[in-house]
Every structure is written in C-alpha cells, then in structure tokens.
Design a protein around this motif. Structure first.
Motif, mmCIF file in Angstrom:
data_model
loop_
_atom_site.group_PDB
_atom_site.id
_atom_site.type_symbol
_atom_site.label_atom_id
_atom_site.label_comp_id
_atom_site.label_asym_id
_atom_site.label_seq_id
_atom_site.Cartn_x
_atom_site.Cartn_y
_atom_site.Cartn_z
ATOM 1 N N LYS A 9 -1.325 2.484 -17.012
ATOM 2 C CA LYS A 9 -0.232 3.062 -16.568
ATOM 3 C C LYS A 9 0.726 3.996 -17.646
ATOM 4 O O LYS A 9 0.782 5.124 -17.579
ATOM 5 N N PHE A 38 -6.271 5.258 -5.963
ATOM 6 C CA PHE A 38 -5.996 4.363 -7.254
ATOM 7 C C PHE A 38 -6.958 3.365 -7.451
ATOM 8 O O PHE A 38 -7.943 3.089 -8.446
ATOM 9 N N ASN A 39 -7.349 2.689 -6.204
ATOM 10 C CA ASN A 39 -8.168 1.585 -6.071
ATOM 11 C C ASN A 39 -9.516 1.846 -6.739
ATOM 12 O O ASN A 39 -10.199 1.088 -7.135
ATOM 13 N N ASP A 40 -9.896 2.871 -6.146
ATOM 14 C CA ASP A 40 -11.381 3.226 -6.686
ATOM 15 C C ASP A 40 -11.729 3.371 -7.837
ATOM 16 O O ASP A 40 -12.986 3.332 -8.404
ATOM 17 N N VAL A 41 -10.507 3.779 -8.728
ATOM 18 C CA VAL A 41 -10.868 3.869 -10.330
ATOM 19 C C VAL A 41 -10.309 2.544 -10.982
ATOM 20 O O VAL A 41 -10.212 2.765 -12.041
ATOM 21 N N GLN A 42 -10.128 1.762 -10.280
ATOM 22 C CA GLN A 42 -9.266 0.552 -10.948
ATOM 23 C C GLN A 42 -9.941 -0.240 -11.947
ATOM 24 O O GLN A 42 -9.452 -0.477 -13.197
ATOM 25 N N TRP A 62 -0.415 9.559 -6.570
ATOM 26 C CA TRP A 62 -1.050 10.008 -7.910
ATOM 27 C C TRP A 62 -0.969 11.394 -7.885
ATOM 28 O O TRP A 62 -1.712 12.477 -8.296
ATOM 29 N N ARG A 78 -17.720 -2.905 -1.852
ATOM 30 C CA ARG A 78 -16.948 -2.370 -0.600
ATOM 31 C C ARG A 78 -17.732 -2.658 0.589
ATOM 32 O O ARG A 78 -17.107 -3.305 1.689
ATOM 33 N N PRO A 118 -4.336 6.919 0.433
ATOM 34 C CA PRO A 118 -3.549 6.927 -0.691
ATOM 35 C C PRO A 118 -3.935 5.759 -1.600
ATOM 36 O O PRO A 118 -4.057 5.833 -2.906
ATOM 37 N N PHE A 119 -4.137 4.529 -0.987
ATOM 38 C CA PHE A 119 -4.408 3.391 -1.643
ATOM 39 C C PHE A 119 -5.930 3.490 -2.424
ATOM 40 O O PHE A 119 -5.972 3.127 -3.486
ATOM 41 N N THR A 164 5.069 -0.254 -4.285
ATOM 42 C CA THR A 164 3.525 0.228 -4.034
ATOM 43 C C THR A 164 2.663 -0.379 -4.926
ATOM 44 O O THR A 164 2.934 -0.961 -5.917
ATOM 45 N N TYR A 205 -8.476 -5.440 -3.444
ATOM 46 C CA TYR A 205 -8.386 -4.522 -4.478
ATOM 47 C C TYR A 205 -9.837 -4.841 -5.443
ATOM 48 O O TYR A 205 -10.411 -5.854 -5.425
ATOM 49 N N LEU A 206 -10.199 -3.653 -5.868
ATOM 50 C CA LEU A 206 -11.457 -3.327 -6.551
ATOM 51 C C LEU A 206 -11.739 -4.442 -7.335
ATOM 52 O O LEU A 206 -12.910 -5.106 -7.671
ATOM 53 N N VAL A 207 -10.754 -4.710 -8.505
ATOM 54 C CA VAL A 207 -10.972 -5.511 -9.437
ATOM 55 C C VAL A 207 -10.911 -7.118 -9.243
ATOM 56 O O VAL A 207 -11.722 -7.674 -9.858
ATOM 57 N N THR A 261 0.530 0.569 -6.658
ATOM 58 C CA THR A 261 0.360 1.332 -8.127
ATOM 59 C C THR A 261 1.507 1.059 -9.055
ATOM 60 O O THR A 261 1.543 1.267 -9.915
ATOM 61 N N ASP A 262 2.567 0.437 -8.424
ATOM 62 C CA ASP A 262 3.662 0.112 -9.297
ATOM 63 C C ASP A 262 3.324 -1.217 -9.819
ATOM 64 O O ASP A 262 2.493 -2.069 -9.186
ATOM 65 N N LEU A 263 3.902 -1.491 -11.004
ATOM 66 C CA LEU A 263 3.343 -2.541 -11.740
ATOM 67 C C LEU A 263 4.504 -3.408 -12.165
ATOM 68 O O LEU A 263 4.301 -3.883 -13.563
ATOM 69 N N GLN A 274 -3.096 -3.181 -16.215
ATOM 70 C CA GLN A 274 -2.892 -1.901 -15.405
ATOM 71 C C GLN A 274 -1.410 -1.415 -15.907
ATOM 72 O O GLN A 274 -1.496 0.069 -16.046
ATOM 73 N N SER A 288 7.251 5.388 -10.060
ATOM 74 C CA SER A 288 6.355 5.210 -9.304
ATOM 75 C C SER A 288 5.257 6.322 -9.426
ATOM 76 O O SER A 288 5.375 7.460 -9.794
ATOM 77 N N LEU A 289 3.790 5.802 -9.204
ATOM 78 C CA LEU A 289 2.759 7.079 -9.188
ATOM 79 C C LEU A 289 2.530 7.216 -7.889
ATOM 80 O O LEU A 289 1.113 7.467 -7.620
ATOM 81 N N ASP A 290 3.179 7.180 -6.924
ATOM 82 C CA ASP A 290 2.834 7.024 -5.530
ATOM 83 C C ASP A 290 1.879 8.162 -5.197
ATOM 84 O O ASP A 290 2.323 9.615 -5.364
ATOM 85 N N ALA A 317 0.892 -1.139 0.130
ATOM 86 C CA ALA A 317 -0.004 -0.128 -0.090
ATOM 87 C C ALA A 317 0.947 1.077 -0.062
ATOM 88 O O ALA A 317 2.077 1.309 0.659
ATOM 89 N N PRO A 318 0.533 2.336 -0.794
ATOM 90 C CA PRO A 318 1.452 3.443 -0.676
ATOM 91 C C PRO A 318 1.671 4.037 0.469
ATOM 92 O O PRO A 318 0.525 4.241 1.382
#
Lengths: 679, 679
Positions: free
Chosen positions: B438, B534-538, B454, A615, B530-531, A669, A330-332, A671-673, B434, B450-452, A318-319
């Motif tokens: 990105k 990103f996660n809410d729009v995954q 965002w 959620r 912060p998590f 994090t 994870y939402l997805v 968001t890193d992939l 993803q 990183s997009l830490d 987690a960031p």
C-alpha cells in the motif's frame, strides 16, 4: 471460469469413500472403535505425564486388535500388511505419539522379529509382542551413524567356546540413540550390530537382546540413557543403549538371512554382504510406508482446523458493506490453503497405491526382485515428499490461524512439533531422495550396488528410457490421455489432463537425461576426484528424483479419479487434480520456461488459470476437509467450537446495537491495513 | 572459480565489527555483562518452571541498565532508541522468552506509557516500570480482532458525573488475548479501547488500568485468564483480560494524542480519527523493529549450531578413501545452509540501517511525516521478511542436524518453537506485506488513508516512478554501479554488482507498474464488486512488496560492504552478497525468464555461478557464523561439545584397529545410500 461445467455440491461421504480406498473397512473400524476423546491428544502435558498416558493407551490399544493386522493369523494377526498401514494412518489422525509408540512396538520391533526371525523365535516372542506384554525396541541408529547404517560400529562377536555372542559398544559414537521404547518401557531390543565370527566380519545383523529385567532394571552390562525432552512426541520414551560386553546366546540371532553354527561357521543364502544387508532392510519397508502416510494424516488434521477456522473467522470489512470478510475469501489465504489441500489429496492417492503395491509384493508367492526394488524406491520418495509436505502444511496452517494457532489448546503446535522429525526418521529425506535418484539412474537394476566412481554411466544411459516411461498407475488411461495431446501444444488447454501428464513426464525425462550426461562427463573429466563426480551434480540429481515423485503422484491421482463412482465427486476431484498439477508446474515455472516448455505468454496464463481454480474450489473447501473422515473428537482444537460461537455472539451484539440506533464500530475496509503490535 | 581473486582467510572479528555497526558498544556490553550461562536457555523446563525463571531473570535484568536504553535519561534511561533495539537483539541470542518478556515490559508497556502518556504519568510510572517493580501489559489484541485493531470492541465510556471511564468487554470476542505479563506478573495494563464521550465514539485510545492488587489478586471487575501451554515461549505468561464495567479515573487516559476534559469534552491535535489512531500506533514502531531483529538473532544461533555441527559430523565414506565425508562438503548441504547464511547477512545489514533510520526519525527535532511513513513501511516489510526467514532457517538447521536436531538439549527445538509466533505477533506477516504494498502504491503519501474502491488508481500511477527509484542506502554508489551496466547485458558477469542491483530494481518496478495497471482496470470493470477490485490482484500486490523489500535489503548489504575497512573481510562479504543476490534471483527465475530479463542460457549459467559461489564460500562457513559474536554459553547445544569429542574418539579407535591389522568396518561410499529405518 475454467470453461468446464460448474461444479455441483458434493456429499463429502462420496469423496471419503474414494479416499478410504481398498482398506476402507480398516479405517471405518478405527473410527468406530477408537473415535472417542480417550484417544485424542492431551494438550500441555509434561513429558512424564505424556509417557505414562501413552504407555497405558498403547497397552489398551493392544487389546483392540487394531495393531496386529500385519502379523500372521496364527499369532492373532490378519496377514494384512496393507491394512496395518491404513490402521496406523488412522492412529496418526488421533495422536502422533501414540502412532509412533505403536509403530515402534508392532511395526519396527515386532516387524523385525517377524521378518528376520525364525519359527521358534516367532513362537517364543510374537504373542507377547502383540499383547504389549513384551515392549521392545528397534535399536539400529547410533549416535554416529544414522543415514549410513551399513557403518554401524556396535560389534557382536561369536565365541564357539561359550556359544554366545559378545555384544559391545566400542565408543560413544557407537551408542544406540533415539531408540523408541528404550528410556522407559522396553524389555527387549532388536539390536543391529556388525557380526564377527571366526575372525571375519559378516556385516550388520540383528540380535534379540533383553535390556531390562522383570523389575525394570537394566540388564547387566546394558547402560540405558534417556534422550530427554524433544521438540515433540513427548509420549514416546526415546533413549540410548550402550553394551559393555553383553553375552547374547547363539539362538538370539535373528537368522533368517544369515546363520551361525555352533562352531561359528557362517552361512547365508545371499552371498554378497551388501546385498544381504539391504535384503534384510527391504523386509522392513512397511515402516517407511507407515511414516509417510502418517505424516499425511497430520497434514489432513491441520488443514481441517485451518479451513474450518477460515470459514468463520472474519477480519477487515468488505468495502462499502457492514460485513467483515471471512478470511477464506481472501485470494492469498486461498493461495496458501488450497494448493496444500490439493497436494494432500494427490499424496493420499499415491499413498493408497503404494500401500496396495506393498501389500501385493509382500504376499506374493514368488519374490519379485524388480518389484521389491521399485517398491523400496517408491516408499523412499513418497516418505520424503509426504513428510516435507506435512511439515510445511502444518506450519502454514498454524500461521493461517494467527495467534490462536500458537496456543496448545488449538492442536496445531503439537502437530507441528510432533511431525517435525518425520522428515528425519525412517531415513533423512535428502538421503531418501538420493536413493530414488539412484534407482532411476540404474534403471532399478542392481539398485543397491555401489556406483563407485560412476564408471557405469554408460550402462546407466542405456537403461534410462525404458525405466522412466514405465507408467505407475492406470497405464492405459494415462497413455491415451498423453497421446491425445498434440505435440505443438500452445493451443492446448492447461486443464487438459494429457497436457499436464506430459509436462510432468517431460520434465522428469529431461532432467534424467541431463543428469546422466553430466555424470558421464564428470566420470571422464574428474577421474582423480571421484567424490566430485557425484557431488557436483547432487542438486541436479535430487531435482530429478523430485520430478519423478511428482509424476508418480499425479498418475496415482488420475487413477484415483477414474475409480470414483459419484459423478459430482469425480468432477470435484478432477478440479483438485488440476490445481495440484498446475501449482506444481507453477512452482517449477523457471524450469519450464528455461527449457522452452512454456512460452512467456503461457506462463502468464498459468497464473490466471490457477487463480480461477482457487475461486472455483473456494466453496468446496469445507467438503474437501470433511471428506478426510476424521472423527470430531480427534480434532480437539478449542477454536473449532469456540470461534463460531464467538462470531455468532458478536454478530448478535452488533445487530442489537444497530436496532438501538447505535452503530457498531465503523467498519474499516479490507483494503485498510491496520495492524496490531505484539503483546 | 568466479573469475575474481581467491578469497583470503578472514579474521571473524573483522566481520563482526561491521555487523556490530553503530551500536557496537551496546552489543559488546551485553556480551560482557550477560554472556554467562545464567542467561542461557534451560532445556526441557515445564511452563511453570520457565515462567518462574524468566520472571526472576527479568527482574535481575532490570538492574543491569541494559533494558532502559530507550527511556529518557531523567528516568534512568539513555534516550537511545536504536541502542535499545541492539540490546534486545542480543537478548534474543540468549533466550527468546527473556527477549519477549523484556520486550513486553520495556518495549510495549513501558514504551506505550512513554509515547502516549503525559509528563505526570511518566513521573508516576516510568521509574517503577524500569525497575520491574511495576510489571505491566500491553492489552491491544482481542480474541476477535488482531490484524484489524481499529475494530477493537472493548469500550471505555466517559461519565462526567463520576469523572471516570467505564471500561467494558461487551462479548467473548472482545476479550483481550495473548497478552504477555497478564497470566502471572502484570500489575497494570495499557488497555486499548474505543473511547466514547458525550455519546460519541472517538476511536481507539489507550488507558492505564490496574489489573491486580498488591497481593496479586485480580482487581474488581477484572477477569484474568491464562493462555496456557503454547508452542514455545514457555517463559512468557500470556493471558486474557476481560473487564466488567471497570471504573477508570479520568487521568488514567494516556492522553498525548487525545484529551477528555472533566465535562467530557474531547480534544485532539489530530482531527481525523483514523489518522490519529495510526499516529499513535506509529509511535510504537520500535516494537516491530525489535521483533524483526530478534527473529534474525534466532536464525544466527541456529546457523551457528548447524554449521559447526556440519563441519565435524561425517556420514558416508568418500569413494576410494578411508575417510568419511564431513557433511558440509556435500553440495546439497551447502545449498541449504549457505544461501540461508547469506540472506541472514543481508538482513543484518538491512536491520542495522532500519534501526539507524528509526533512531534518527525518533530523535529528530521536527517530526517528518514522510520519513515516519517510510520508516513504518520499512519496519513492516523487514519484520515480515526477517521472521519468515528465521522460521524457515531454524527449520532447515533442525533438519540439517538430523535426529540430534530434534533433541531439546541441542537448542534447535526450542528456537524453532519460540520463533514461530514471530511471523504473527507485531502484525501478521501477510497483512504487513500488504501494508508495504500500500505504501508503494500510494507513493508513501497518505499511507494510512483508505483506498476504498481504489478510485485513486490514476493518482497512484502518477506517483509510482519517483517513489520506487528512491534509493534507500548508499545512493551515490548504487547509482554509479547501476549506471555502469550496459543496457544489453547478455555479456555482463552475474557477479557484477550493478547488474544484480538493476535486476532487483527492474523486477520491483515492473511488478509495481503491473499492479497499478491491473488495479486501474479492475476499478473500471468491477465497480459493482469493490472487494474483488483489490482481492483479485492480492497475489500480485504481495509479490510487489516482496520485490521491494528484496531490493531494500540488497542496497543495505551493498552499503554495508562499502563501510567495511578490512580488505579480506570486504572481499568475503562481497561474495556473500553475490550469493544473496543470485539465490534471490534464482528463486524468482520464473519471473525473470517470463519477462525476458534472463535468457534460457543465462538462467543455466546462473545455476553454475551459484554452485561455484557455494564452493568458494565453503571454507569460510565457520568464519561467517563466528562473526555473529554470540557468546559461547548462550549457544547451549550439547552437540557442539559432544560431537567433536565423539568424532575424535571414533577416529582414534579406527586408527588403532588399522594399526592392529584389523580394518575398521569397510567403508561404504558417499554414493551408496543405505538408510536406517526409524526407531
């Protein structure tokens, strides 16, 4: 987030009680008697090993009394058809090979002798069938004719001189194929063949035919082949049977619906040949109900494995935090698992209702033709929908477990391979959905008659409305819910059950009206191309069937919630039902928008309402899979025990490094992939 | 029916020529040298048998020169990276186990030594790697870290006193897992581990480590496990490696991107640790390109089997006629097979373009960072989309072949089981999508940073437009086609290529704009979570990636058509492209309606245009699968030879009965829906 009171923690047993339903005692017996490692799947067996083990286990199972529930008490059964479905669904949680082997022996073979045979035949064979001393086959499908069984090419011709039938396979396409119990264990087979007597074809009838002698050698004139290796179900010995003018004594015709006198005179209480055949098939509806329910058992096991793994498995940090994220967060990942879980719940309630209806129809004193036709349609639709759902769900669970999901030790590969053929056997799903559509189009009246040329479209149109609007479950409640929704529904919450119900109903009705209109038009404009009259609307007709089954399933879910005594469990099931309803609408969003049932703004809201539901349900995922009540030994996936231990060890190791002042690897994090290549 | 001139008959070879593309010579060599039964799959083998056969065949393959194309000519290769992808796609038509085994040896293991090693290491090891005298492993993934490879927990710590590294597995989750060639054949492994020197972590590096001695026993300190039975790929010996303080000589570090001096001093031309690691990974992009293309090979084989079966297999009689209907004539059967076939074509052109781009990037004199990043994004997206497509396509072909599709002898079960893991290995598909997203969001600039948090969303938004509108293929042509479509497009034919292109482009652009807006908003409103930013729009972000890949694929298809010399073949491919474009839009109809890109009336038209295309393409189904140019021995499905023979025998038998005045069984009609229970 959904504007309703927050969900409370729920005891999984309170949910299990509702899922267990009318045959809770049967399910509980199975857990207690069979819920041991002995009945669990063995991973990585060869076909030979699997067949030997499953044969032995089937014999053992015969002694438990768990398999004869549907048979008459006089032969050691319980006259409990519904219970027999619940029992086989439990077997399916343990091992699909065992379930199919049992289904062949006691469902198809024993069931055919019971449903199509006479008292003398029952006395002669049912005891040995129940005890598995007489393993048998249900030999209907031929290599050349599966879906269109009325066209089987095997013949059985009566000769009054010898008072025997001559059973014959005229060519390779008429070979019986995919027959369970044939390759190894079967001693007898119920063989379906075209009866010919006095020079006249009488349509397909069933004959009881010995295929192996006491030593296990094929009987004279019988050729037995082996279907060999299959995608899955390695423990089931599917094979092929051909008959070279095999003599069959007159009294081996299973003659409940058609009799041949010594002189060859044919008699039947049902004059129409087609109707007679489908009446015979109709008595075997229990098989289709069992297959649908058993496929759902596979989906339940897969979801339990994936949800429990996803609750401990971590990937990416987690960031700004030390912790790596549990993948269920994870939402997805939720978007994959939770709608499948919600649909599994919905189908469980529909299956319970179907089983109950089946049971009541079968034990009714007076046969009720309309109820029988509706039962067959419901069984066809739920078989198709449940088996497709199971295949898709096991697949997504496999992917959700990553590389671990590909290893046999983690159960999912076997589940995936075994359940695959469920979309095909007991009727190809696409053909079954056409059967459902046909039932809708004819208003269940004369459901198995021919619709040649579709000249009856006018008649059809007249029948439609009353049929569709017939509620399937909790009629009063559902009508009240629907009636309470204002016609202009822009302001109605999507969580309003009445709105959801009406959306499903509206879709079905509109699709059906459209199909009828198009068929009528085609019947007029394509008189010279009768095949095209139907074929050109086949996609539309199948969408209608799908919409119908979706509605039946939703109504069953609503009725199931209404039966739930525990308030917290009831609230949770309500949210799961919301998710089923709204993800179903979301999947058909194009239709709802195209037909003005959703505005673009509402369609956008729909996405966020679904995400809010995910959620809200996230903390209850584990509860929802625990409530399936699957005995732990049956799950038999190494990752369920190993992954939590690994995660604990890694966490302890990381903590020790931190205490020693040596940081563990700097966390990337979420968001890193970074992604690994394959090995 | 589509308002265009009717399609002419097409020679499959004219289509094959276009599909074979830039590396036609490589594909033709493979057909000629390997197109024998020896290289075909063997059905129903045990794991032990499969491993032995595939190991022997891999050794034999080494001698053909088909596997070393990517290596330098100095070591017996051809410096032909693109050719090596074409070659492995051909192997995948024959046997996916063989393809993976070859991919592990010459793609991953050999490829890592080539890309990450130095001249001395090349001289020492590449010859034996090419000849398969030195079978090796690519040991990256760990039980606890697959997708997030930067977090691998295996350590490799340098000690200047002994001038060796200490390679160590600190806990069970750090065990190397799913490693091909590990369980049986591997002698060495490229092991990825956290390099520590002078007390400081330097990130993940690769080390060349002997794992077995000449006798095949594990080296001291190396523990080798077996992943055992898997869903498929039985011929590949996947295993597990653990290291208990194994000493690794200093010169066994593959040190192209990072060097350790004798005294432990670390040096690298790339300062940033993350950037260095992803540069290393980037050199391995060929593996991902190979996996995507090979998955498409599986889809091609499955489609050829299902289409050819569906062209002879009959079920249900046509109303008013003697004949039973060939199943490919059913609209719903076409609805299954033809869109999958069209998408397979589309992906073939996209894969060809990707391979060509990869080849040109790899041989470029000057490294081009932007081109490399774009290549990696494209490879990730096409890998994900091709492998998902393959899994779904093989499954639908299995179902389209009914019970026969479930038998091992008919190939589909093996294909299904083998290709399943392609969605997971070389990067989990969801994680790869993803990665694509990105890339889009950062305008390919700093793609692996990183997009830490965002916080860069503003920056992101500025980058968007120029990125998206960058054409990927046939830029001039596509721009002209798009420009020619009037902005008010209600009257534009859906078969207008410019309209289709603009619809795809428009969807991608709108989704991307929306994703950026939502991320910016979240970055402002969810600073404390912060998590969730990103996660809410995954889900939205992944839809954007999908739309992007869809557009890339369509553009590649358009460019491929443009290259087609034969006019009849070009016209046919044009119709196939229409079907790909319109079924893709149809699948996303909800989005197009919701965003005002389709009116309800246009959406309705869309359905009928698609159905018209199916009817138009129906006569060309066989041509389209023949054009894949798969050697007949590789197809290896019993039904391809047996079903036509059976149908001929049955037809002759029916005709004889008719001549004798005995009708064959009275035909039921295609609108009748008799369905057999299961056996």
């Amino acid at each position: 987030m959904t504007g309703s009171p927050a969900l409370q923690p729920v005891d999984p047993r309170a949910v299990q009680q509702v899922l267990d339903g009318r045959w809770a005692h049967v399910r509980q017996d199975a857990r207690e008697m069979l819920g041991t490692p002995e009945y669990a799947v063995v991973h990585g067996e060869s076909m030979t090993e699997a067949r030997a083990r499953i044969s032995a286990l089937t014999a053992k199972l015969a002694a438990t009394g768990q398999v004869g529930l549907a048979f008459p008490a006089a032969y050691g059964g319980s006259d409990d058809a519904g219970g027999s479905v619940a029992a086989i669904e439990m077997l399916a949680l343990a091992d699909l090979s065992l379930m199919v082997k049992a289904g062949v022996q006691w469902g198809l073979f024993g069931g055919a002798v019971q449903a199509l045979g006479n008292q003398r035949q029952h006395d002669a064979y049912l005891p040995a069938i129940l005890s598995f001393d007489l393993p048998g086959c249900f030999a209907m499908t031929e290599t050349g004719h599966g879906s269109d069984v009325q066209q089987l090419r095997t013949t059985c011709t009566y000769d009054p001189a010898t008072q025997t039938f001559d059973l014959h396979t005229p060519h390779a396409a008429a070979r019986k194929d995919y027959i369970g119990n044939a390759a190894q264990d079967g001693r007898m087979a119920v063989v379906f063949a075209q009866l010919v007597t006095q020079g006249q074809g009488r349509g397909v009838h069933a004959f009881l035919v010995p295929i192996r002698d006491a030593d296990g050698s094929p009987m004279p004139g019988v050729t037995i082949g082996d279907d060999g290796s299959k995608a899955g179900l390695l423990g089931v010995d599917n094979g092929r049977l051909s008959f070279d003018h095999v003599p069959v004594p007159r009294d081996m015709l299973l003659d409940r619906y058609g009799q041949v006198a010594a002189d060859g005179t044919y008699s039947s209480s049902i004059e129409n040949e087609s109707r007679r055949f489908f009446t015979m098939l109709g008595t075997l509806v229990r098989g289709r109900v069992s297959v649908g329910g058993s496929a759902s058992s596979a989906a339940k096991v897969a979801l339990e494995i994936a949800v429990r793994y996803g609750d401990v498995r971590r990937q990416f940090a987690a960031p700004g935090e030390d912790r790596e994220v549990v993948v269920n967060d994870y939402l997805v990942h939720q978007r994959k698992l939770l709608p499948a879980l919600a649909r599994t719940y919905a189908l469980a309630f529909a299956q319970e209702e179907l089983t109950s209806t089946m049971h009541d129809v079968l034990i009714a004193e007076e046969p009720d033709d309309a109820a029988q036709r509706e039962l067959e349609s419901r069984a066809a639709g739920l078989k198709a929908v449940q088996t497709w759902h199971a295949t898709a769900t096991v697949q997504l669970c496999r992917e959700a477990c990553g590389g671990a999901g590909y290893l046999a030790e983690n159960r999912l590969p076997g589940l995936r391979a075994d359940v695959d053929v469920f979309t095909t056997f007991e009727g190809d799903n696409t053909v079954l959905m056409q059967l459902v559509a046909k039932g809708l189009l004819t208003g269940y009246r004369d459901a198995f008659g021919s619709l040649d040329g579709w000249g009856r479209a006018q008649f059809v149109a007249d029948q439609v409305r009353e049929t569709v609007l017939e509620r399937t479950a909790a009629r009063g409640l559902i009508q009240r819910l629907v009636d309470a929704v204002p016609r202009r529904d822009e302001d109605t919450s999507m969580l309003d059950r009445g709105w959801q119900l009406r959306a499903f109903e509206d879709r079905e009705q509109h699709l059906l009206d459209g199909a009828v209109k198009r068929l009528r038009k085609n019947a007029a404009t394509k008189r010279d191309r009768p095949f095209d009259v139907f074929n050109d609307v086949q996609d539309h007709v199948l969408a209608t069937a799908q919409a119908h089954v979706d509605r039946v399933v939703l109504e069953a879910f609503v009725a199931g919630i209404e039966r739930t005594p525990d308030p917290a469990a009831k609230a949770l099931l309500g949210r799961v039902c919301d998710l089923y309803a709204l993800t179903t609408i979301e999947a058909e969003k194009g239709w709802f928008l195209q037909h003005g049932r959703l505005t673009p703004a509402r369609a956008k809201t729909l996405t966020s309402v679904v995400n809010d539901l995910l959620r809200e349900l996230r903390p209850h995922m584990r509860t929802l899979v625990d409530a399936f009540g699957t005995p732990e030994p049956w799950l038999n996936a190494a990752l369920l025990t190993e992954e939590p231990a690994r995660q604990a060890e890694m966490a302890a190791h990381d903590a020790a490094l931190r205490r020693a002042g040596t940081e563990p690897q700097q966390a990337a994090t979420a968001t890193d992939l970074a992604v690994a290549p394959a090995q």
